[in-house]
Design a protein around this motif. Structure first.
Motif, PDB file in Angstrom:
ATOM      1  N   ARG A  19       0.872  -1.207   0.091  1.00  0.00           N
ATOM      2  CA  ARG A  19       0.141   0.039  -0.058  1.00  0.00           C
ATOM      3  C   ARG A  19       0.900   1.352  -0.060  1.00  0.00           C
ATOM      4  N   LYS A  20       2.056   1.235   0.741  1.00  0.00           N
ATOM      5  CA  LYS A  20       2.849   2.397   0.870  1.00  0.00           C
ATOM      6  C   LYS A  20       3.713   2.763  -0.232  1.00  0.00           C
ATOM      7  N   ASN A  21       4.309   1.672  -0.846  1.00  0.00           N
ATOM      8  CA  ASN A  21       5.358   1.604  -1.589  1.00  0.00           C
ATOM      9  C   ASN A  21       5.309   1.429  -2.900  1.00  0.00           C
ATOM     10  N   THR A  22       4.139   0.913  -3.518  1.00  0.00           N
ATOM     11  CA  THR A  22       3.874   0.254  -4.962  1.00  0.00           C
ATOM     12  C   THR A  22       2.798   1.087  -5.286  1.00  0.00           C
ATOM     13  N   SER A  23       2.841   0.763  -6.775  1.00  0.00           N
ATOM     14  CA  SER A  23       1.632   1.226  -7.711  1.00  0.00           C
ATOM     15  C   SER A  23       0.171   0.628  -7.376  1.00  0.00           C
ATOM     16  N   SER A  24       0.315  -0.351  -6.751  1.00  0.00           N
ATOM     17  CA  SER A  24      -0.749  -1.462  -6.240  1.00  0.00           C
ATOM     18  C   SER A  24      -2.397  -0.515  -6.296  1.00  0.00           C
ATOM     19  N   PRO A  25      -2.548   0.497  -5.564  1.00  0.00           N
ATOM     20  CA  PRO A  25      -3.550   1.208  -5.281  1.00  0.00           C
ATOM     21  C   PRO A  25      -4.087   1.927  -6.494  1.00  0.00           C
ATOM     22  N   PHE A  26      -3.333   2.386  -7.356  1.00  0.00           N
ATOM     23  CA  PHE A  26      -3.634   3.152  -8.601  1.00  0.00           C
ATOM     24  C   PHE A  26      -4.719   2.282  -9.218  1.00  0.00           C
ATOM     25  N   LEU A  27      -5.523   3.449  -9.834  1.00  0.00           N
ATOM     26  CA  LEU A  27      -6.647   2.852 -10.813  1.00  0.00           C
ATOM     27  C   LEU A  27      -6.520   2.767 -12.076  1.00  0.00           C
ATOM     28  N   ILE A  28      -6.984   1.602 -12.752  1.00  0.00           N
ATOM     29  CA  ILE A  28      -6.810   1.343 -14.140  1.00  0.00           C
ATOM     30  C   ILE A  28      -8.195   1.705 -14.843  1.00  0.00           C
ATOM     31  N   ALA A  69       9.305  -9.429  -5.617  1.00  0.00           N
ATOM     32  CA  ALA A  69      10.125  -8.967  -4.469  1.00  0.00           C
ATOM     33  C   ALA A  69       9.209  -7.903  -4.105  1.00  0.00           C
ATOM     34  N   GLY A  70       8.274  -6.928  -4.719  1.00  0.00           N
ATOM     35  CA  GLY A  70       7.819  -5.794  -4.281  1.00  0.00           C
ATOM     36  C   GLY A  70       6.464  -6.313  -3.478  1.00  0.00           C
ATOM     37  N   LEU A  71       5.976  -7.343  -3.765  1.00  0.00           N
ATOM     38  CA  LEU A  71       4.700  -7.954  -2.974  1.00  0.00           C
ATOM     39  C   LEU A  71       4.973  -8.394  -2.022  1.00  0.00           C
ATOM     40  N   THR A  72       6.237  -8.972  -1.741  1.00  0.00           N
ATOM     41  CA  THR A  72       6.720  -9.694  -0.235  1.00  0.00           C
ATOM     42  C   THR A  72       7.627  -8.646   0.514  1.00  0.00           C
ATOM     43  N   GLY A  73       7.674  -7.332   0.005  1.00  0.00           N
ATOM     44  CA  GLY A  73       8.468  -6.298   0.737  1.00  0.00           C
ATOM     45  C   GLY A  73      10.085  -6.433   0.609  1.00  0.00           C
ATOM     46  N   ASN A  74      10.379  -7.259  -0.320  1.00  0.00           N
ATOM     47  CA  ASN A  74      12.019  -7.514  -0.155  1.00  0.00           C
ATOM     48  C   ASN A  74      12.812  -6.921  -1.144  1.00  0.00           C
ATOM     49  N   PHE A 111      17.491   1.345  -2.734  1.00  0.00           N
ATOM     50  CA  PHE A 111      16.163   1.918  -2.310  1.00  0.00           C
ATOM     51  C   PHE A 111      15.864   1.775  -0.839  1.00  0.00           C
ATOM     52  N   MET A 112      16.626   2.120  -0.039  1.00  0.00           N
ATOM     53  CA  MET A 112      16.296   1.499   1.358  1.00  0.00           C
ATOM     54  C   MET A 112      15.371   2.853   1.836  1.00  0.00           C
ATOM     55  N   ASP A 113      15.306   3.881   1.106  1.00  0.00           N
ATOM     56  CA  ASP A 113      14.371   4.772   1.449  1.00  0.00           C
ATOM     57  C   ASP A 113      13.120   4.928   0.635  1.00  0.00           C
ATOM     58  N   HIS A 114      13.001   3.798  -0.015  1.00  0.00           N
ATOM     59  CA  HIS A 114      11.416   3.589  -0.961  1.00  0.00           C
ATOM     60  C   HIS A 114      11.224   4.560  -1.703  1.00  0.00           C
ATOM     61  N   GLN A 115      12.187   5.535  -2.299  1.00  0.00           N
ATOM     62  CA  GLN A 115      11.887   6.316  -3.127  1.00  0.00           C
ATOM     63  C   GLN A 115      12.438   5.986  -4.408  1.00  0.00           C
ATOM     64  N   PHE A 116      11.267   5.473  -5.322  1.00  0.00           N
ATOM     65  CA  PHE A 116      11.955   4.988  -6.605  1.00  0.00           C
ATOM     66  C   PHE A 116      12.131   6.085  -7.753  1.00  0.00           C
ATOM     67  N   TYR A 117      12.892   5.757  -8.458  1.00  0.00           N
ATOM     68  CA  TYR A 117      13.033   6.905  -9.852  1.00  0.00           C
ATOM     69  C   TYR A 117      11.920   6.488 -10.932  1.00  0.00           C
ATOM     70  N   THR A 118      10.614   6.843 -10.447  1.00  0.00           N
ATOM     71  CA  THR A 118       9.748   6.495 -11.449  1.00  0.00           C
ATOM     72  C   THR A 118       8.635   7.776 -11.404  1.00  0.00           C
ATOM     73  N   GLU A 119       7.822   7.810 -12.429  1.00  0.00           N
ATOM     74  CA  GLU A 119       7.007   9.025 -12.455  1.00  0.00           C
ATOM     75  C   GLU A 119       6.178   9.228 -10.929  1.00  0.00           C
ATOM     76  N   SER A 120       6.075   8.240 -10.489  1.00  0.00           N
ATOM     77  CA  SER A 120       4.953   8.401  -9.206  1.00  0.00           C
ATOM     78  C   SER A 120       5.915   8.390  -7.757  1.00  0.00           C
ATOM     79  N   GLY A 121       7.199   7.720  -8.132  1.00  0.00           N
ATOM     80  CA  GLY A 121       7.919   7.508  -6.878  1.00  0.00           C
ATOM     81  C   GLY A 121       7.888   6.394  -6.411  1.00  0.00           C
ATOM     82  N   LYS A 122       6.843   5.353  -6.779  1.00  0.00           N
ATOM     83  CA  LYS A 122       6.525   4.243  -6.331  1.00  0.00           C
ATOM     84  C   LYS A 122       7.096   3.033  -6.900  1.00  0.00           C
ATOM     85  N   LEU A 123       7.206   1.871  -6.773  1.00  0.00           N
ATOM     86  CA  LEU A 123       7.692   0.817  -7.395  1.00  0.00           C
ATOM     87  C   LEU A 123       6.421   0.396  -8.319  1.00  0.00           C
TER      88      LEU A 123
END
Length: 784
Positions: A281-290, A408-413, A614-626
């Motif tokens: 929920r916090k670090n990925t684009s999983s909540p984004f809406l398609i 890896a993202g789903l499992t927080g790794n 990515f220990m800060d979980h700030q990803f270099y993507t448009e959203s900053g999320k995985l």
């Protein structure tokens, strides 16, 4: 002279010392002086450039101007004091009778390898005149410069001055790494995992198509450190490789079905709720809406921010709104548009990719898939380390990279001590990756021409190239369907080859220039790199042998003849000082003087702990999320990864009836690609190419061990001996890549390789790649 393996090992103490010198070819005179200490001997330091990823720093002993001993240098981090058999073999290779000793010009047909000696003045003058003529006639883009493994100093300045095209090693392609990294970083997709030294903090390490103990030997100690610390080591590979033999678990799968296994694992993670909801929920684009209408992600008008469904307000909210609680699953209607969360889409997408389905595709027992997944998902931290010659070299290898990153993202790794997912060989991930050297500035009007695609694509598409300047062996190593590639090169107007030995590329040249090795130079200071969290410098060890010149000197003299002298550094040292003139804090205090005072190796100013991405979980993507959903591939129907059978090496391919064996081409400890093909000390252990075949397949073809066989398909063939091998699955054959053509009885491995290119690769960071492993062949016995 021939030195037996026993003699070599005895002379070297079985470890790191005792290499020979040029002199009377007698054991007593050649080997024994190398073991004795004498007054007046010189010690110098260099590093190894064969592109195995080790980049080992060498301590070299010189006596009477001859290299007599090679040892590992003393790094500030003593765990890096390593050397491998390739480095040990350099004493013979430097003084090999195979060395190119003088400039030459072609007298036979291109590709025939027939030359006569000429002077340096004639060679350089011919090259300078011809390159200027071609530039004037066709433009700088008509000349392509390319290098391969083993190159001491890549020529990069003169091609820019001419406006030529420049090819790098990444032209071969790294689609697993690129696709996986693209979920985390919109740019250079390499530093997307944890350093291999962090594996001691993992509960599980999965070596996926990664034979690290064979191909990245200088990292072997870190593998065993992790294993001894209690990390469960798992190898996923069709072959019981060197690495598989030392792991706690080996999982053999049908070649090319890695993505099917990952789909089955992701199905289990999602259906059993084994994923880390808080992390997701916090670090990925999983909540984004398609959006259901056009498959794009729903954005806020005006700000273009991604929208999520907030549970607290039961409404749409920008994803970065403070205090919201995004729903992970659900379908909604937003302004008349039906939408669903990315995670809901994934759950629906993988419903048919069950473990039972994956078991049938991969030929892995369903129970093994279940237990592996549960342990990976719930027993973390865990990391996945893929290689560069396994999963990366299939037509659909981008799918594997994306799925492994998603899992890896789903499992927080990702962004976790002991976690990580990405390219795990060659110590490729470390603090060194973030270092920014200074550069040698050229006036803005000088720049390389834009590439017209991948070099290996040029054979089949219109392009501007009329000539090539090649360091090392790129003609032989960069091209599948080699027979077709050879015909293309035969049509070139001009080819220059620069190397220390007569590799296959040299045979196509009009002019051949003998280059020195990493031990030879006209200058006291040589090349500079950063590797394994350190800066390494090369000193001159010995003078250039025979009539050879260093790559730097060759580029410099050519530039002078072509009227570009004013833009070139006077010496490698001037270039190195420009590199070290950088504001990067990790380089502060590191100078030419301090490097030489510290045996030419210094640790960067970086933390002492392993590099962790990515220990800060700030990803270099448009959203900053995985990002789990890729809008870039909506057009291809690939915004969510899909399962696809291999392009060629699949039983569903009609060609399978004619060619029922998948061709594996693994890397080997005896070479770095084609470098060391002619290393005589290594050839005493690994004497000839052998195609490995399972005894069941051999019996079906009437083959016995060491029979001469022909391996063939519609593109070409090669002939060599076969070796019966129980350590790999039926339905495949295997031969180590990199053998020069001269070592086959007939033909060449490169002739058979699949040239088909996945167009999805054009949207990846490194571009499309060669599907080297996605190749079908047949084998038959031939008369000796």
């Amino acid at each position: 002279m021939t030195i037996s393996r026993r003699t070599f090992i005895k002379a070297s103490g079985g470890t790191i010392a005792g290499l020979g010198i040029l002199g009377t070819l007698n054991y007593k005179d050649w080997i024994l002086p190398a073991l004795a200490e004498e007054e007046g001997e010189k010690v110098a330091y260099t590093f190894h450039p064969p592109n195995c990823g080790g980049r080992c720093s060498f301590k070299c002993t010189v006596r009477e101007g001859k290299l007599v001993k090679i040892e590992p240098n003393e790094w500030p981090d003593s765990v890096q004091n390593k050397i491998c058999l390739r480095g040990l073999s350099e004493g013979e290779r430097v003084y090999s009778p195979d060395r190119l000793k003088t400039p030459m010009k072609r007298v036979g047909e291109r590709g025939e390898g027939k030359f006569v000696p000429i002077s340096w003045d004639e060679a350089l003058g011919t090259i300078a005149d011809k390159l200027l003529e071609l530039t004037s006639k066709y433009g700088g883009e008509s000349i392509i410069w390319a290098g391969s493994t083993g190159v001491h100093y890549p020529m990069l300045l003169l091609p820019q001055l001419l406006g030529s095209q420049i090819i790098t090693m990444y032209d071969i392609g790294l689609d697993t790494t690129a696709a996986g990294g693209q979920s985390m970083i919109m740019g250079f997709a390499w530093s997307t995992t944890n350093e291999i030294t962090d594996s001691v903090n993992s509960n599980m390490a999965i070596f996926w198509g990664n034979n690290v103990l064979e191909t990245s030997m200088t990292d072997s100690a870190f593998f065993f450190d992790a294993k001894e610390s209690g990390t469960k080591m798992v190898c996923i590979d069709p072959v019981y490789s060197t690495t598989a033999a030392k792991c706690n678990q080996w999982i053999s799968l049908r070649p090319g079905t890695d993505s099917a296994l990952l789909f089955g694992m992701i199905h289990l993670i999602l259906t059993n709720n084994w994923y880390d909801k808080q992390y997701v929920r916090k670090n990925t684009s999983s909540p984004f809406l398609i959006r259901a209408d056009n498959k794009t992600l729903l954005r806020e008008e005006g700000t273009n921010k991604f929208l999520v469904w907030d549970k607290n307000s039961n409404s749409l909210q920008p994803y970065d709104t403070p205090g919201i609680y995004p729903e992970l699953e659900g379908e909604y209607t937003a302004n008349g548009i039906k939408v669903k969360t990315v995670l809901s889409a994934y759950i629906e997408h993988v419903k048919d990719y069950t473990p039972e389905w994956a078991s049938k595709i991969t030929e892995i027992p369903e129970k093994v898939i279940f237990e592996l997944t549960k342990e990976y998902a719930l027993g973390g931290p865990a990391n996945i380390q893929w290689g560069m010659g396994g999963t990366d070299k299939w037509y659909h290898s981008d799918t594997m990279g994306r799925l492994a990153t998603i899992m890896a993202g789903l499992t927080g790794n990702i962004g976790r001590v002991g976690g990580g997912v990405g390219q795990g060989t060659q110590h490729g991930t470390c603090w060194s990756m973030d270092v920014e050297f200074g550069g040698w500035e050229l006036p803005p009007e000088f720049k390389a021409a834009d590439l017209e695609g991948k070099f290996f694509e040029y054979v089949n598409k219109p392009n501007a190239v009329k000539a090539g300047v090649f360091q090392g062996n790129p003609i032989h190593q960069y091209f599948p369907d080699y027979n077709k590639a050879k015909e293309w090169f035969k049509g070139f107007e001009f080819i220059v080859a620069v190397d220390s030995h007569q590799c296959d590329t040299v045979n196509f040249a009009d002019i051949v220039l003998p280059a020195g090795t990493c031990f030879e130079s006209e200058y006291d200071i040589g090349y500079l790199i950063t590797e394994r969290n350190h800066v390494l410098l090369q000193e001159k060890v010995i003078e250039p042998l025979f009539e050879s010149k260093s790559d730097f000197q060759i580029e410099k003299e050519l530039a002078e003849l072509m009227g570009f002298a004013q833009y070139m550094p006077e010496s490698p040292e001037e270039f190195v000082r420009a590199q070290l003139n950088s504001p990067d804090p990790s380089l502060q205090g590191i100078t030419v003087e301090s490097l030489r005072a510290n045996k030419c190796v210094m640790r960067l100013n970086v933390p002492n702990e392993p590099y962790r991405a990515f220990m800060d979980h700030q990803f270099y993507t448009e959203s900053g999320k995985l990002e789990f959903y890729s809008e870039d591939f909506i057009e291809e129907g690939y915004a969510l990864p899909i399962w696809e059978e291999p392009n060629e090496a699949s039983p569903s391919n009609p060609l399978y009836e004619k060619y029922p064996l998948a061709l594996g081409t693994p890397h080997t400890r005896f070479r770095a690609h084609s470098t060391y093909s002619n290393a005589r000390w290594l050839l005493q252990i690994n004497a000839e190419p052998l195609v490995r075949i399972n005894p069941k397949d051999a019996q079906a073809r009437g083959l016995s061990d060491k029979d001469f066989v022909e391996v063939f398909n519609d593109r070409g063939s090669f002939q060599c001996r076969c070796q019966l091998a129980n350590d790999m699955r039926p339905g495949m054959v295997q031969i180590s890549e990199g053998w020069w053509s001269r070592y086959f009885k007939k033909g060449d491995l490169q002739e058979l390789l699949n040239p088909n290119i996945n167009p999805r690769g054009n949207k990846l960071i490194f571009g499309p790649h060669i599907a080297l492993l996605d190749t079908l062949v047949e084998v038959k016995r031939v008369e000796e």
